[in-house]
Design an enzyme around this catalytic site. Structure first.
Site, PDB file in Angstrom:
ATOM      1  N   ASP A   1       9.801  -7.048  -4.240  1.00  0.00           N
ATOM      2  CA  ASP A   1       8.834  -7.662  -3.148  1.00  0.00           C
ATOM      3  C   ASP A   1       9.148  -8.593  -4.000  1.00  0.00           C
ATOM      4  O   ASP A   1       8.962  -9.139  -4.533  1.00  0.00           O
ATOM      5  CB  ASP A   1       7.639  -6.595  -3.462  1.00  0.00           C
ATOM      6  CG  ASP A   1       6.704  -6.718  -2.462  1.00  0.00           C
ATOM      7  OD1 ASP A   1       6.728  -7.913  -1.966  1.00  0.00           O
ATOM      8  OD2 ASP A   1       6.031  -5.655  -1.687  1.00  0.00           O
TER       9      ASP A   1
ATOM     10  N   LYS B   1       4.350  -8.399  -7.248  1.00  0.00           N
ATOM     11  CA  LYS B   1       3.198  -6.734  -7.388  1.00  0.00           C
ATOM     12  C   LYS B   1       4.864  -6.075  -7.865  1.00  0.00           C
ATOM     13  O   LYS B   1       4.432  -5.271  -8.318  1.00  0.00           O
ATOM     14  CB  LYS B   1       4.158  -6.870  -5.942  1.00  0.00           C
ATOM     15  CG  LYS B   1       2.500  -7.028  -5.473  1.00  0.00           C
ATOM     16  CD  LYS B   1       2.362  -6.667  -3.672  1.00  0.00           C
ATOM     17  CE  LYS B   1       1.332  -7.113  -3.098  1.00  0.00           C
ATOM     18  NZ  LYS B   1       0.814  -6.478  -1.548  1.00  0.00           N
TER      19      LYS B   1
ATOM     20  N   ALA C   1       0.952  -1.107   0.490  1.00  0.00           N
ATOM     21  CA  ALA C   1       0.385   0.314   0.001  1.00  0.00           C
ATOM     22  C   ALA C   1       1.160   1.233  -0.236  1.00  0.00           C
ATOM     23  O   ALA C   1       0.560   1.853  -0.737  1.00  0.00           O
ATOM     24  CB  ALA C   1      -0.794   0.197   1.396  1.00  0.00           C
TER      25      ALA C   1
ATOM     26  N   CYS D   1      -1.192 -23.023  29.599  1.00  0.00           N
ATOM     27  CA  CYS D   1      -2.856 -23.851  30.938  1.00  0.00           C
ATOM     28  C   CYS D   1      -3.747 -22.619  30.308  1.00  0.00           C
ATOM     29  O   CYS D   1      -5.109 -23.450  30.830  1.00  0.00           O
ATOM     30  CB  CYS D   1      -2.103 -23.406  32.123  1.00  0.00           C
ATOM     31  SG  CYS D   1      -1.885 -22.088  32.891  1.00  0.00           S
TER      32      CYS D   1
ATOM     33  N   ASP E   1       6.027  -3.608   6.126  1.00  0.00           N
ATOM     34  CA  ASP E   1       4.784  -3.624   6.846  1.00  0.00           C
ATOM     35  C   ASP E   1       5.721  -4.928   8.467  1.00  0.00           C
ATOM     36  O   ASP E   1       4.124  -5.178   9.194  1.00  0.00           O
ATOM     37  CB  ASP E   1       4.093  -5.188   6.315  1.00  0.00           C
ATOM     38  CG  ASP E   1       3.948  -6.000   5.929  1.00  0.00           C
ATOM     39  OD1 ASP E   1       5.574  -6.377   5.868  1.00  0.00           O
ATOM     40  OD2 ASP E   1       3.276  -6.200   5.407  1.00  0.00           O
TER      41      ASP E   1
END
Length: 1021
Positions: free
Chosen positions: A456, A480, A430, A584, A528
């Protein structure tokens, strides 16, 4: 159960806007003025999924528009801007109706819109349309940019209701105690990730799942007063039953009403929103400056000429004549504003356009409080750059270039310098898309020696399309970086852009060496994760390369420039909150939906991934049985093979048995060990505080959540085993009605761990097939006889399977959780909500479950566009070569509150070492080539440090490798000193590294000097 394609497309945005986003498809918005700011507003609204966006502009596109209007192509020049922009915007989102209009903005025409946005209108038109919209209840917005400044105004009417004012989900907490009194006092527990107060005075809350004081359950929301971090005062509880245990206190978001004045009144009595009170005089001066600019344009029929002193002086005179100011007029601000007001800058348009688009979304969705009522933004600090004040009217005059709007501010010589830049953009998501769009408009790397690299590893996904400008539906599954680079060249064919598909990290340091980073003029981080951003910061610090770090989460964003020798390096990333919880808690005592979702995620992995991986390894590796610990993995493999389904009906029956185990039998067993009335000690109930007493569920094939679980679990189980699935819910219900399960009998003598500490668990003999029907978390290892039988069974099974011609290899398909696979989220949602029902926890819907389980960061186009614009303003300063710290800005924005904070970055810290003062940017650089042309020996490195710095080194290391230790014996020291750096690295399998950072310690240094010595960087031949 799964979300629709619309939800998948807009999921990141839905996490920001909430349920109000569902109103977007039915809305209609007018955007008037399709130059840079209007284009940014319209683009954001189309990507966000606004139902109908009408573009209005009476002008024709010209060459100079292309410095900030990214929707226009060369072939659009001479055509109506709105018409030309319509074609590009329609491609962005086929679900949005995009229309153009070039006629008059009549009242009849305006009446059909919920929101009207004016971006290029004269003041007279703003006043006329503003009065009409106010009278008709139409939300009205003015967004304008001139040079290095921008203006935003909102009028949402006199009684605008904000349905959901706050960002994020309402908070909730587990109740620990509630007193009987007037007022009653609620004691609650903080969550694992909470810091400080969860609630605030005036919040209203509801209660659920409270035992004992049941009168609170389902009561109307009550206001609270905060006493301290874990206590709240509520209404009168003196007449209620005594509190026993359990319960959840949850915040309820209350609607809020806003009242706005029409523009005609607000112009004279402005309410200006600022981040700090000391910013108000500057904003008031800009308010006067914009009004004076309107008057100048009305008087002269044009804007002031760039850097024309007489024109700027006239604007100042007009500002003085506007009447009394609330604060003294800052004449320097007005003069600077006027001198470049003819300029058009893509980054400024991006910031103001994004802010305006967010206000439109507020008007439609009722999410977040709107601006009250004016906001001014400027980056006039750019005019303080060394030499900028000397620019003349000639330097900034139009050239007939697409960059004329930028030349008007920074001059023609600067434009040439922009074209020669070499930049790396890491990440094409973005923020990366918005940065690349801005770079294309600015002409960064558009000259003969320019270079723009974008890298990317990711591919385009459906959920990217609503917030990542450069991608279209046809690009899904494409790389991308490749698609983004092609889009940049389409916007500006002169930009020299190259696409890489690599991660920038330790694994690619042989590709992205120190020499690569030193070759760059700057790096723009659009990553990111904090880990990736921190790594990039470390590399840029080491190579003294300027870095622009940007990040967003929802409506919040930040930009931090890291400038060699000037600014403090970026703060190291704190340890991320990874969502892990005590075992737990997950197994036996969940109290929040986050706990049940993590449990469901673990179930997914334990049912559909790990068993398949183990079985495949068992089939492929003859030595597998001998390599395993007794019993644990072998039992799991045994059971996986025993449960292999023959058909879809077997898968459904398996899922039904698993449902019974998880939501009935395991809970019944737990309550058998610790009944509801159990006490830890006399008078102290076991089920209290952070332990909510569960109840078993009874399976009902007509219950949607029960059926959702079986359907998703059976589908995944079938996929693991290669069985064709079926989605017919009626057929599955028919199968389920015929399933008869034996009654469950709780086992005696079992114990469960109440903490994370190891416990001596009861050893209860059990047959292998029964072991998984015990409460989760209690392994029951088989005895020696069972282990022998288990191993023999597995050997025989493998022989039969290997000899079976119909057996496929691998035998099972491991399924790794994928947040964008709807069936995966179906299972997680149903599994989590059923466990939440066991424990009285409020369930989460499909989208919320996807966000939490998938660790999705909420995102929206408005924030990313604003952040990228702010980052590119810092690029101007870096390209100029600015060495004045006061010109740079760290920026933080929050669009939900329309606040923007821009401050000078902290200066680079200094320290003393070896009798000298050093900056954090200083380093010792050495070309580690000996006299013989080969890599230096360790002794040559020691000699170099002695000769250049006068330091006697006592310890020299490369990472964990000790190259020299003065405390070693004489023979070892001699051997170390004779070693070449290349040989030492070869022995450590680090020979591929040509750029080394060596660590050293010297005689006489303080014990505290361990982390504050200048790094030694060596380049091997």
């Amino acid at each position: 159960m799964a979300g629709s394609e619309e939800d998948s497309r807009y999921s990141r945005q839905l996490y920001v806007l909430g349920g109000g986003a569902r109103r977007l498809p039915g809305s209609a918005v007018l955007v008037s003025g399709l130059r840079g700011t209007g284009a940014q507003v319209a683009t954001a609204l189309v990507l966000a999924g606004t139902g109908r966006v009408v573009l209005h502009d009476c002008g024709a596109a010209c060459t100079a528009d292309r410095t900030h209007q990214f929707l226009l192509e060369e072939s659009d020049l001479g055509q109506n801007r709105a018409k030309a922009s319509q074609r590009a915007l329609a491609e962005l989102n086929p679900r949005v109706v995009v229309e153009s209009h070039s006629g008059e903005l009549s009242e009849a025409f305006l009446s059909s819109f919920q929101v009207v946005v004016l971006t290029e209108s004269p003041l007279e038109e703003q006043l006329r349309i503003g009065d009409f919209c106010h009278a008709q209840g139409i939300c009205f917005i003015v967004a304008d940019t001139k040079g290095l400044a921008g203006q935003l105004f909102c009028d949402f009417g006199e009684r605008f209701v904000v349905d959901d004012p706050a960002e994020g989900d309402p908070v909730s907490a587990a109740v620990e105690h509630i007193s009987q009194g007037n007022p009653g006092v609620v004691t609650y527990m903080g969550t694992e990730n909470s810091h400080g107060h969860l609630f605030h005075d005036g919040d209203v809350v509801t209660f659920s799942g409270v035992q004992g004081m049941t009168e609170l359950n389902g009561q109307e929301p009550v206001p609270v007063r905060v006493l301290d971090t874990f206590r709240l005062e509520i209404s009168d509880t003196s007449s209620f039953s005594p509190y026993r245990c359990g319960g959840l206190v949850s915040q309820v978001q209350q609607p809020q009403e806003c009242s706005h004045k029409p523009l005609s009144q607000a112009l004279e009595e402005p309410k200006i929103q600022v981040a700090n009170p000391e910013d108000l005089p500057r904003s008031c001066s800009l308010h006067a400056a914009f009004r004076a600019l309107h008057a100048f344009r009305r008087e002269r029929g044009r804007l002031p000429r760039p850097r024309a002193p007489a024109d700027a002086e006239r604007v100042l005179e007009l500002a003085r004549s506007l009447g009394a100011q609330r604060d003294p007029l800052d004449e320097d601000i007005v003069h600077a504003f006027a001198s470049v007001s003819a300029g058009d800058l893509c980054p400024v348009a991006a910031v103001v356009g994004a802010l305006a688009a967010q206000e439109v979304l507020k008007a439609i969705t009722g999410k977040f409080v709107p601006l009250e009522q004016w906001l001014y933004f400027d980056a006039l600090e750019c005019l303080a750059l060394a030499g900028a004040a000397q620019l003349t009217e000639t330097d900034c005059a139009p050239r007939g270039s697409r960059y004329d709007g930028q030349i008007a501010v920074f001059g023609a010589n600067f434009q040439e310098k922009l074209g020669r830049q070499k930049y790396l953009v890491v990440g094409a998501g973005a923020i990366g898309c918005e940065l690349l769009k801005n770079f294309a408009m600015m002409g960064l790397a558009a000259g003969p020696d320019g270079e723009l690299i974008v890298t990317d590893m990711d591919t385009v996904a459906l959920s990217n399309l609503h917030q990542q400008l450069l991608y279209r539906s046809a690009d899904i599954s494409e790389p991308k970086s490749v698609v983004a680079a092609a889009a940049v060249q389409h916007m500006n064919p002169d930009v020299r852009v190259t696409a890489h598909q690599n991660q920038v990290g330790p694994a690619t340091e042989t590709l992205y060496k120190d020499s690569f980073f030193r070759h760059l003029d700057g790096v723009a981080s659009a990553l990111d994760t904090m880990e990736a951003r921190t790594y990039l910061e470390r590399r840029c610090l080491r190579c003294r390369t300027p870095l622009l770090d940007s990040g967003t989460e929802g409506t919040q964003g930040n930009v931090m420039p890291m400038v060699p020798s000037l600014t403090e390096p970026l703060a190291p990333a704190s340890t991320p909150r990874d969502g892990t919880f005590p075992m737990c808690t997950l197994r036996h005592f969940p109290r929040t939906i986050q706990h049940t979702l993590q449990w469901a995620h673990d179930e997914f992995e334990g049912l559909f991934q790990l068993p398949a991986e183990q079985v495949n390894q068992f089939m492929e590796d003859p030595a597998f049985l001998e390599q395993q610990l007794p019993g644990k993995v072998l039992e799991q493999v045994w059971e996986s093979l025993r449960e292999r389904p023959r058909d879809w009906q077997d898968c459904v029956c398996w899922a039904r048995r698993r449902w019974q185990h998880c939501y009935h039998d395991a809970i019944t067993q737990l309550l058998h060990i610790y009944p509801p009335e159990h006490e830890t000690s006399p008078g102290v109930p076991f089920w209290a505080g952070d332990r909510s007493c569960p109840h078993p569920l009874i399976f009902n094939p007509d219950n949607d959540t029960h059926l959702d679980y079986v359907l998703a679990a059976a589908h995944l189980f079938a996929q693991v085993h290669g069985v064709p699935p079926c989605r017919d819910r009626a057929a599955i219900q028919a199968i389920l009605r015929d399933v008869v399960l034996p009654p469950f009998a709780p086992q005696e003598g079992l114990q469960i761990p109440l903490t994370e500490e190891p416990t001596d668990e009861a050893q209860v003999p059990t047959a292998v097939p029964q072991s998984r029907s015990i409460v989760p978390g209690i392994p029951v290892p088989p005895d020696h006889r069972q282990l022998t039988e288990l191993t023999q069974d597995l050997v025989q099974w493998r022989q039969e399977l290997v000899g079976d011609e119909d057996t496929q290899a691998p035998l099972m398909e491991p399924i790794h959780f994928e947040k964008d696979d709807d069936v995966h989220i179906d299972f997680i949602t149903a599994a989590s909500n059923l466990r939440a029902e066991n424990y009285g926890i409020s369930p989460a819907n499909w989208l919320t479950s996807k966000r939490i389980a998938g660790k999705i960061v909420p995102a929206i186009i408005t924030t990313t566009a604003a952040v990228a614009g702010l980052a590119c303003l810092e690029v101007y300063k870096l390209v100029w070569g600015c060495q004045d710290l006061s010109c740079y800005r760290n920026s933080n924005i929050n669009l939900s509150t329309c606040l923007m904070l821009r401050v000078q970055p902290p200066p680079a810290p200094t320290y003393r070492y070896g009798g000298q003062e050093w900056s954090c940017w200083n380093r010792l650089e050495m070309r580690a080539v000996g006299a013989d042309g080969q890599a230096m020996t360790v002794q040559e490195v020691l000699d170099w440090l002695q000769r250049t710095q006068g330091w006697t080194v006592t310890m020299l290391l490369c990472g964990d490798i000790v190259l020299y230790d003065s405390k070693a014996d004489a023979e070892t020291r001699a051997w170390q000193q004779a070693q070449r750096l290349s040989k030492s690295l070869e022995d450590a399998r680090m020979l591929q590294q040509q750029d080394l950072e060596l660590l050293y310690m010297c005689e006489g240094e303080d014990a505290e000097a361990e982390d504050i010595r200048p790094p030694l960087l060596c380049s091997l031949p």
